[in-house]
Write an enzyme that holds these catalytic residues in place. Structure first.
Site, PDB file in Angstrom:
ATOM      1  N   ASP A 129      44.062   9.414  54.487  1.00 19.76           N
ATOM      2  CA  ASP A 129      43.740   9.956  55.818  1.00 19.76           C
ATOM      3  C   ASP A 129      44.795  11.041  56.034  1.00 19.76           C
ATOM      4  OD1 ASP A 129      41.931   9.289  58.332  1.00 19.76           O
ATOM      5  OD2 ASP A 129      43.921   9.632  59.155  1.00 19.76           O
ATOM      6  N   LYS A 150      42.362   0.007  59.027  1.00 18.76           N
ATOM      7  CA  LYS A 150      43.120   1.269  58.988  1.00 18.76           C
ATOM      8  C   LYS A 150      44.596   0.920  58.930  1.00 18.76           C
ATOM      9  CE  LYS A 150      42.284   5.752  59.266  1.00 18.76           C
ATOM     10  NZ  LYS A 150      41.033   6.476  58.911  1.00 18.76           N
TER      11      LYS A 150
END
Ligand code: NDP
Ligand code: 2IT
Length: 451
Positions: A170, A130
Site C-alpha cells: 500500500d 490491513k
C-alpha cells in the site's frame, strides 16, 4: 423481539463513536457503509437479529506492536506497527501494509473495514485486513528500509500465514519493501509460501499485479462511461498521486485515448497541458521508484508544464478525475470545483479519498462516481490470483491475467448497477458497492451462527 429492532442509523453511529473515541477515519468509513446497509436491511430481520453490521464494525482483532530498529548513525529508533484483522468470514484476512508517518490505528481500522467489502466485491475468497507502521520511508537509505522491514516482520510473522492472513503493499510499501519482508518471513519460518502478495516475478509474484489497481480503476471508469454511452477517448483526466496506482491509471487512460493533465505528491501537483504521455509516465515511474525524487522535478524536465507547490490538482478543468493518492484528499469545495468545471465521472484509485461532504456533492450533481471499494478492487483481485498461482505452483501469462482483471472489474460494475440503480436509471455506485459487498459477507456470517 430482538434488541437491535430498536436501533436506527443514528443510534448505531452513536455507539460507534462511543466505542472508538477520536478514530475519525474509522467512524467516517463505517458511516458511509452503514447509511446504505441500514436501508437495505430495513425489512430483513435476520441481519438485525444476528447483529451483523455491529459485528462487522468491530475488528476480529487489532494487533499492535513495537518495532525497534537501528538507523545508519546507530541511533535506536522505535516505531509502532499494527495488523488489523477485520473479518475472515469469506476467506483469509487480506489487505495491504502502509508505511507512512500519518498511519494510526484509526486509519488502519478504516482501511481494514473498507477492505472487507472490497474483497467481497471481487468474488474471490478473501476476508478483510490491513496493517502498517508510522514509519516514514522518505529519506531513509536502502539498508535502513531493510532493517525496518526485518524488524517489522519479526513480530508480524506470528500473526499471518497463507491460510490465515496475507498482507501486500500500500502507500510506502512497494516491491522493494515486499522483498525485504518476504525474505525475513522465509528466514524466520524456514517456509517458502504465498504469505505476501505483490512479490516480484522471480519469487512467486503475479504478472499484472503492479498494474492491476490503476488499470482496474480505469476499466471501471470505462464501464461507467459505456453505461451512459460515453467513452474515455478524447477525455481530459486529472489524476492525483504519482505512485503505483496513479502512474498505472495514467498509463491506461493514455492507452484508451484520453489525455492526462496532472499528477501530484504530498508537496504539490504538476499540470502539463500538452498531456502526460507514455514516455513522461515512464520518467515519473523511474523518478518515484528508483531515484525516489519529488514530482516538482517534472516541471524542470518537461517544458510547458507547471508545478503548483502545496496545492491539489482539482482546480484544473477536466472531464474525468481519478484521486489516487490518499484518504480525504478531495473535500466538498474541491468536489464543487470539479462539478463547476463540468466533470462527468470520478473513479477513486485511492481508498476513501473523498470526504463525506464531497460524496454528497457528487451525488447531488448526479455525476458518475465510483467509490474506492469498487473502482480500486483490481489490485487486491490480482493479489487473490497471485495466491491461487502460489497454491497451484504455476505462473499465468499476462494475457490470461489481463482478461481475468477485466472480467472482475466488469462483474463489480454489474453488481453496483444491480444494487445501486435508482428510479430513472442513474446508478448510485456507493450504494451498489456497499450492499453487494455487505450481502456476501453477511450471509456467510449468518451461516456460522454466533462466533
Ligand atoms: P504509493 O506509495 O505508490 O504512492 C502514494 C502517492 O500518494 C504518492 O504520490 C504520495 O506522495 C501520495 N501521498 C501519500 N500520502 C499523501 C498525503 N498524505 N497527501 C498527499 N499525497 C500523498 O502508494 P499507492 O499508489 O500504492 O497507493 C495510493 C492509494 O491507493 C492509497 O490510498 C492506497 O490505499 C490505494 N490503493 C492502493 C492499492 C495498491 O495495489 N497499491 C490497491 C488499492 C488501493 P509522496 O511521494 O509525497 O509520498
Ligand atoms: O487497498 C488495497 O486494496 C491494497 N492496498 C491492496 C491489497 C492487496 O492485498 O493486494
Amino acid at each position: 423481539m430482538a434488541i437491535s429492532d430498536h436501533v436506527d442509523l443514528e443510534a448505531f453511529m452513536q455507539g460507534v463513536h462511543k466505542r472508538n473515541p477520536g478514530q475519525t477515519e474509522f467512524i467516517q468509513a463505517v458511516r458511509e457503509v452503514a447509511q446504505d446497509v441500514f436501508e437495505f436491511i430495513a425489512d430483513k430481520e435476520q441481519y438485525h437479529a444476528a447483529q451483523i453490521l455491529r459485528r462487522l464494525a468491530e475488528p476480529d482483532r487489532v494487533v499492535s506492536f513495537r518495532v525497534c530498529w537501528e538507523d545508519d548513525q546507530r541511533n535506536i529508533r522505535v516505531q509502532r506497527g499494527w495488523r488489523v484483522q477485520n473479518n475472515n468470514a469469506i476467506g483469509p484476512y487480506k489487505g495491504g501494509l502502509r508505511f507512512h508517518p500519518t498511519v494510526t490505528e484509526s486509519v488502519l481500522k478504516f482501511l481494514a473495514f473498507e477492505q472487507t467489502f472490497k474483497n467481497s466485491l471481487t468474488g474471490l475468497p478473501m476476508g478483510g485486513g490491513k496493517g502498517g507502521a508510522n514509519f516514514n520511508p522518505k529519506g531513509k537509505s536502502d539498508s535502513e528500509v531493510m532493517r525496518f522491514c526485518q524488524a517489522f516482520m519479526t513480530e508480524l510473522y506470528r500473526h499471518i500465514g497463507p491460510d490465515t492472513d496475507v498482507p501486500a503493499g500500500d502507500i510506502g510499501v512497494g516491491s522493494r519493501e515486499i522483498g525485504y519482508l518476504f525474505g525475513q518471513y522465509k528466514r524466520i519460518t524456514n517456509r517458502w509460501e504465498g504469505v505476501l502478495t505483490g512479490k516480484a516475478l522471480e519469487y512467486g509474484g503475479s504478472r499484472m499485479r503492479p498494474e492491476a489497481t490503476g488499470y482496474g480503476a480505469v476499466i471501471f471508469l470505462q464501464n461507467m462511461l459505456q453505461h451512459v454511452r460515453q467513452d474515455i477517448a478524447g477525455k481530459r483526466a486529472v489524476i492525483s498521486g504519482s505512485g503505483n496506482v496513479a502512474t498505472h491509471a495514467a498509463e491506461k487512460i493514455v492507452e484508451l485515448g484520453g489525455k492526462v493533465l496532472t499528477l501530484s505528491d504530498s508537496d504539490g501537483f504538476v499540470h502539463d497541458p500538452s498531456g502526460i504521455d507514455r514516455h513522461k509516465i515512464d520518467w515519473v515511474k523511474d523518478l518515484k521508484t528508483r531515484r525516489r525524487g519529488r514530482i516538482s522535478e517534472y516541471a524542470q524536465e518537461f517544458k510547458g508544464s507547471t508545478y503548483h507547490a502545496g496545492k491539489r490538482p482539482w482546480g484544473v478543468a477536466c472531464d474525468v478525475a481519478l484521486p489516487c493518492a490518499t484518504q480525504n484528499e478531495l473535500d466538498g469545495a474541491a468536489a464543487r470545483t470539479l462539478i463547476d468545471n463540468g466533470v462527468v465521472a470520478v473513479a477513486e484509485g485511492a481508498n476513501m479519498p473523498t470526504t463525506l461532504e464531497g460524496v454528497d456533492v457528487f451525488h447531488a450533481a448526479r455525476i458518475l462516481y465510483a467509490p474506492g471499494k469498487a473502482a480500486n478492487a483490481g489490485g487486491v483481485a490480482v493479489s487473490g490470483l497471485e495466491m491461487s498461482q502460489n497454491s497451484e505452483r504455476v505462473t499465468w501469462n499476462t494475457e490470461r491475467l489481463g482478461t481475468l482483471l477485466r472480467d472482475i472489474m466488469i462483474d463489480i460494475h454489474g453488481k453496483c448497477v444491480e444494487y445501486g440503480s435508482l428510479k430513472g436509471g442513474h446508478v448510485n455506485y456507493v450504494k451498489g458497492a456497499n450492499i453487494a459487498g455487505f450481502k456476501k459477507v453477511a450471509d456467510a456470517m449468518l451461516a456460522f451462527g454466533v462466533v
